[in-house]
Design a protein around this motif. Structure first.
Motif, PDB file in Angstrom:
ATOM      1  N   ASN A  32       0.785  -1.177  -0.051  1.00 27.90           N
ATOM      2  CA  ASN A  32       0.068  -0.033  -0.046  1.00 27.90           C
ATOM      3  C   ASN A  32       0.748   1.190  -0.160  1.00 27.90           C
ATOM      4  OD1 ASN A  32       0.995  -0.104   2.398  1.00 27.90           O
ATOM      5  ND2 ASN A  32      -0.935   0.068   3.728  1.00 27.90           N
ATOM      6  N   SER A  33       2.172   1.311  -0.662  1.00 28.64           N
ATOM      7  CA  SER A  33       2.923   2.104  -0.621  1.00 28.64           C
ATOM      8  C   SER A  33       3.181   2.660  -2.027  1.00 28.64           C
ATOM      9  CB  SER A  33       4.254   2.103   0.388  1.00 28.64           C
ATOM     10  OG  SER A  33       5.004   1.123  -0.251  1.00 28.64           O
ATOM     11  N   LEU A  34       3.903   3.987  -1.920  1.00 23.56           N
ATOM     12  CA  LEU A  34       4.362   4.202  -3.562  1.00 23.56           C
ATOM     13  C   LEU A  34       5.183   3.310  -4.036  1.00 23.56           C
ATOM     14  CD1 LEU A  34       4.913   8.082  -3.132  1.00 23.56           C
ATOM     15  CD2 LEU A  34       3.483   6.897  -4.782  1.00 23.56           C
ATOM     16  N   LYS A  35       6.093   2.332  -3.179  1.00 20.45           N
ATOM     17  CA  LYS A  35       7.067   1.624  -3.682  1.00 20.45           C
ATOM     18  C   LYS A  35       6.303   0.355  -4.227  1.00 20.45           C
ATOM     19  CE  LYS A  35       9.683  -0.955  -1.134  1.00 20.45           C
ATOM     20  NZ  LYS A  35      10.248  -1.335   0.207  1.00 20.45           N
ATOM     21  N   GLU A  36       5.170   0.118  -3.890  1.00 19.73           N
ATOM     22  CA  GLU A  36       4.400  -1.068  -4.543  1.00 19.73           C
ATOM     23  C   GLU A  36       3.014  -0.980  -3.999  1.00 19.73           C
ATOM     24  OE1 GLU A  36       5.657  -6.102  -4.590  1.00 19.73           O
ATOM     25  OE2 GLU A  36       5.831  -4.799  -2.589  1.00 19.73           O
ATOM     26  N   ILE A  37       2.112  -1.278  -5.046  1.00 22.82           N
ATOM     27  CA  ILE A  37       0.614  -0.858  -4.906  1.00 22.82           C
ATOM     28  C   ILE A  37      -0.012  -2.095  -5.691  1.00 22.82           C
ATOM     29  CG2 ILE A  37      -1.396   0.525  -5.421  1.00 22.82           C
ATOM     30  CD1 ILE A  37       0.105   2.704  -4.823  1.00 22.82           C
ATOM     31  N   TRP A  38      -0.907  -2.787  -4.709  1.00 25.00           N
ATOM     32  CA  TRP A  38      -1.736  -3.877  -5.378  1.00 25.00           C
ATOM     33  C   TRP A  38      -3.032  -3.540  -4.869  1.00 25.00           C
ATOM     34  CZ3 TRP A  38       0.381  -9.457  -3.564  1.00 25.00           C
ATOM     35  CH2 TRP A  38       1.879  -9.576  -4.140  1.00 25.00           C
ATOM     36  N   LEU A  39      -4.058  -3.832  -6.018  1.00 25.44           N
ATOM     37  CA  LEU A  39      -5.600  -3.651  -5.559  1.00 25.44           C
ATOM     38  C   LEU A  39      -6.195  -4.701  -5.888  1.00 25.44           C
ATOM     39  CD1 LEU A  39      -5.912  -0.449  -7.825  1.00 25.44           C
ATOM     40  CD2 LEU A  39      -5.825  -0.536  -5.556  1.00 25.44           C
ATOM     41  N   VAL A  40      -7.387  -4.939  -5.364  1.00 26.98           N
ATOM     42  CA  VAL A  40      -8.222  -6.213  -5.585  1.00 26.98           C
ATOM     43  C   VAL A  40      -9.410  -5.460  -6.160  1.00 26.98           C
ATOM     44  CG1 VAL A  40     -10.011  -7.962  -4.494  1.00 26.98           C
ATOM     45  CG2 VAL A  40      -7.588  -7.439  -3.488  1.00 26.98           C
ATOM     46  N   ILE A  41      -9.841  -6.214  -7.329  1.00 25.30           N
ATOM     47  CA  ILE A  41     -10.877  -5.955  -8.374  1.00 25.30           C
ATOM     48  C   ILE A  41     -11.572  -7.008  -8.609  1.00 25.30           C
ATOM     49  CG2 ILE A  41     -11.628  -4.487 -10.108  1.00 25.30           C
ATOM     50  CD1 ILE A  41      -9.405  -2.793 -10.108  1.00 25.30           C
ATOM     51  N   THR A  49       1.531  -0.895  -9.700  1.00 23.35           N
ATOM     52  CA  THR A  49       2.868  -0.202  -9.152  1.00 23.35           C
ATOM     53  C   THR A  49       3.343   0.747 -10.560  1.00 23.35           C
ATOM     54  OG1 THR A  49       3.283  -1.768  -7.831  1.00 23.35           O
ATOM     55  CG2 THR A  49       4.931  -0.044  -7.932  1.00 23.35           C
ATOM     56  N   ASP A  50       3.365  -0.028 -11.671  1.00 21.12           N
ATOM     57  CA  ASP A  50       3.915   0.766 -12.818  1.00 21.12           C
ATOM     58  C   ASP A  50       2.855   1.500 -13.594  1.00 21.12           C
ATOM     59  OD1 ASP A  50       6.414  -0.479 -12.256  1.00 21.12           O
ATOM     60  OD2 ASP A  50       5.974  -2.045 -13.650  1.00 21.12           O
ATOM     61  N   PHE A  51       1.801   1.309 -12.942  1.00 21.34           N
ATOM     62  CA  PHE A  51       0.561   2.154 -13.963  1.00 21.34           C
ATOM     63  C   PHE A  51       0.131   3.295 -13.253  1.00 21.34           C
ATOM     64  CE2 PHE A  51      -4.190   2.576 -14.360  1.00 21.34           C
ATOM     65  CZ  PHE A  51      -4.287   2.638 -15.662  1.00 21.34           C
ATOM     66  N   LEU A  52       0.828   3.501 -11.942  1.00 17.92           N
ATOM     67  CA  LEU A  52       0.423   4.902 -11.068  1.00 17.92           C
ATOM     68  C   LEU A  52       0.545   5.966 -11.773  1.00 17.92           C
ATOM     69  CD1 LEU A  52      -0.413   4.758  -8.087  1.00 17.92           C
ATOM     70  CD2 LEU A  52       1.801   5.432  -7.454  1.00 17.92           C
ATOM     71  N   LYS A  53       1.530   6.151 -12.393  1.00 20.32           N
ATOM     72  CA  LYS A  53       2.048   7.453 -13.084  1.00 20.32           C
ATOM     73  C   LYS A  53       1.192   7.685 -14.403  1.00 20.32           C
ATOM     74  CE  LYS A  53       5.906   9.014 -11.030  1.00 20.32           C
ATOM     75  NZ  LYS A  53       5.134   8.519  -9.549  1.00 20.32           N
ATOM     76  N   GLU A  54       0.642   6.437 -15.048  1.00 20.84           N
ATOM     77  CA  GLU A  54      -0.005   6.452 -16.191  1.00 20.84           C
ATOM     78  C   GLU A  54      -1.647   6.652 -16.148  1.00 20.84           C
ATOM     79  OE1 GLU A  54       1.195   2.943 -18.472  1.00 20.84           O
ATOM     80  OE2 GLU A  54       3.245   3.305 -17.678  1.00 20.84           O
ATOM     81  N   HIS A  55      -2.118   6.504 -14.890  1.00 23.29           N
ATOM     82  CA  HIS A  55      -3.475   6.291 -14.636  1.00 23.29           C
ATOM     83  C   HIS A  55      -4.096   7.456 -14.987  1.00 23.29           C
ATOM     84  CE1 HIS A  55      -7.183   5.967 -11.889  1.00 23.29           C
ATOM     85  NE2 HIS A  55      -7.335   5.447 -13.036  1.00 23.29           N
ATOM     86  N   PRO A  56      -5.002   7.494 -16.043  1.00 23.87           N
ATOM     87  CA  PRO A  56      -5.548   8.801 -16.496  1.00 23.87           C
ATOM     88  C   PRO A  56      -6.606   9.546 -15.274  1.00 23.87           C
ATOM     89  CG  PRO A  56      -5.941   7.005 -17.944  1.00 23.87           C
ATOM     90  CD  PRO A  56      -5.586   6.395 -16.914  1.00 23.87           C
ATOM     91  N   GLY A  57      -6.814   8.768 -14.365  1.00 27.60           N
ATOM     92  CA  GLY A  57      -7.797   9.280 -13.282  1.00 27.60           C
ATOM     93  C   GLY A  57      -6.788   9.905 -12.059  1.00 27.60           C
ATOM     94  N   GLY A  58      -5.417   9.700 -12.264  1.00 32.48           N
ATOM     95  CA  GLY A  58      -4.716  10.188 -11.345  1.00 32.48           C
ATOM     96  C   GLY A  58      -4.094   9.186 -10.283  1.00 32.48           C
ATOM     97  N   GLU A  59      -2.770   9.469  -9.822  1.00 32.21           N
ATOM     98  CA  GLU A  59      -2.327   8.624  -8.450  1.00 32.21           C
ATOM     99  C   GLU A  59      -3.079   8.621  -7.597  1.00 32.21           C
ATOM    100  OE1 GLU A  59       1.758   9.621  -7.628  1.00 32.21           O
ATOM    101  OE2 GLU A  59       1.996  10.459  -9.419  1.00 32.21           O
ATOM    102  N   GLU A  60      -3.642   9.813  -6.868  1.00 30.92           N
ATOM    103  CA  GLU A  60      -4.217   9.842  -5.753  1.00 30.92           C
ATOM    104  C   GLU A  60      -5.185   8.854  -5.499  1.00 30.92           C
ATOM    105  OE1 GLU A  60      -4.176  12.304  -7.711  1.00 30.92           O
ATOM    106  OE2 GLU A  60      -2.376  13.353  -6.578  1.00 30.92           O
TER     107      GLU A  60
END
Ligand code: HEM
Length: 146
Positions: A32-41, A49-60
């Motif tokens: 759950n940190s900038l170093k590594e982000i996993w989500l459950v959908i 993690t690698d998508f964070l900067k590319e997400h059109p809806g933003g990192e936040e």
């Protein structure tokens, strides 16, 4: 701890596509940190993690959901089919079956809490109408005979 399970018919778990890795929710929660982000959908685990900067809806928004079940927020946004296609790129495994909530699986409409298809939903008003009909006839015939 991640568990590997072979879902293919050969059962050897080789070839990448046949092996499913199961993750416990407590393990996902640690990412759950900038170093590594996993989500459950929808019961699937994604390493974004690698998508964070590319997400059109933003990192936040991704950071807010980091390490947690983001199914509801993902659906609330009304992501396009392209966005759903993108999910595949970040898929790393499934949530361990012991950690799956009943509602994260496919919804059975017959178990719907509102119970719109239940027999009691329509049979009780019909019985009520029949009883009222009988009472009406009874009282109107009584008043005619007296
Ligand atoms: C790996 C998971 C995700 C992927 C691949 C993804 C992908 C995308 C894409 C491609 C878009 C552009 C619009 C579209 O095509 O629908 C988008 C927009 C957006 N996403 Fe995500 N998303 C993900 C997770 C999330 C999550 C968990 C949230 C949490 C709230 C979120 C919130 C948003 C928002 C607010 C927008 C902007 C919508 C708009 O401007 O209309 N996304 N996302």
């Amino acid at each position: 701890m991640a568990t590997e399970a072979a879902s293919g018919s050969d059962g050897n778990g080789q070839g990448g596509e046949t092996a499913v890795t199961y993750y416990r929710l407590e393990e996902v929660a640690k990412r759950n940190s900038l170093k590594e982000i996993w989500l459950v959908i929808h019961g699937r685990v994604y390493d974004v993690t690698d998508f964070l900067k590319e997400h059109p809806g933003g990192e936040e928004v991704l950071l807010e959901q980091a390490g947690a079940d983001a199914s509801e927020s993902f659906e609330d946004v009304g992501h396009s089919s392209d966005a759903r296609e993108m999910l595949k790129q970040y898929y790393i495994g499934d949530v361990h079956p012991d950690d799956l909530k009943p509602e994260s699986g496919s919804k059975d409409p017959s178990k719907d809490a509102t119970c719109k298809s239940c027999w009691s939903y329509w049979i009780l008003p019909i019985i009520g109408a029949i009883v009222l009909g009988f009472l009406y006839r009874y009282y109107t015939s009584e008043s005619k005979s007296s």
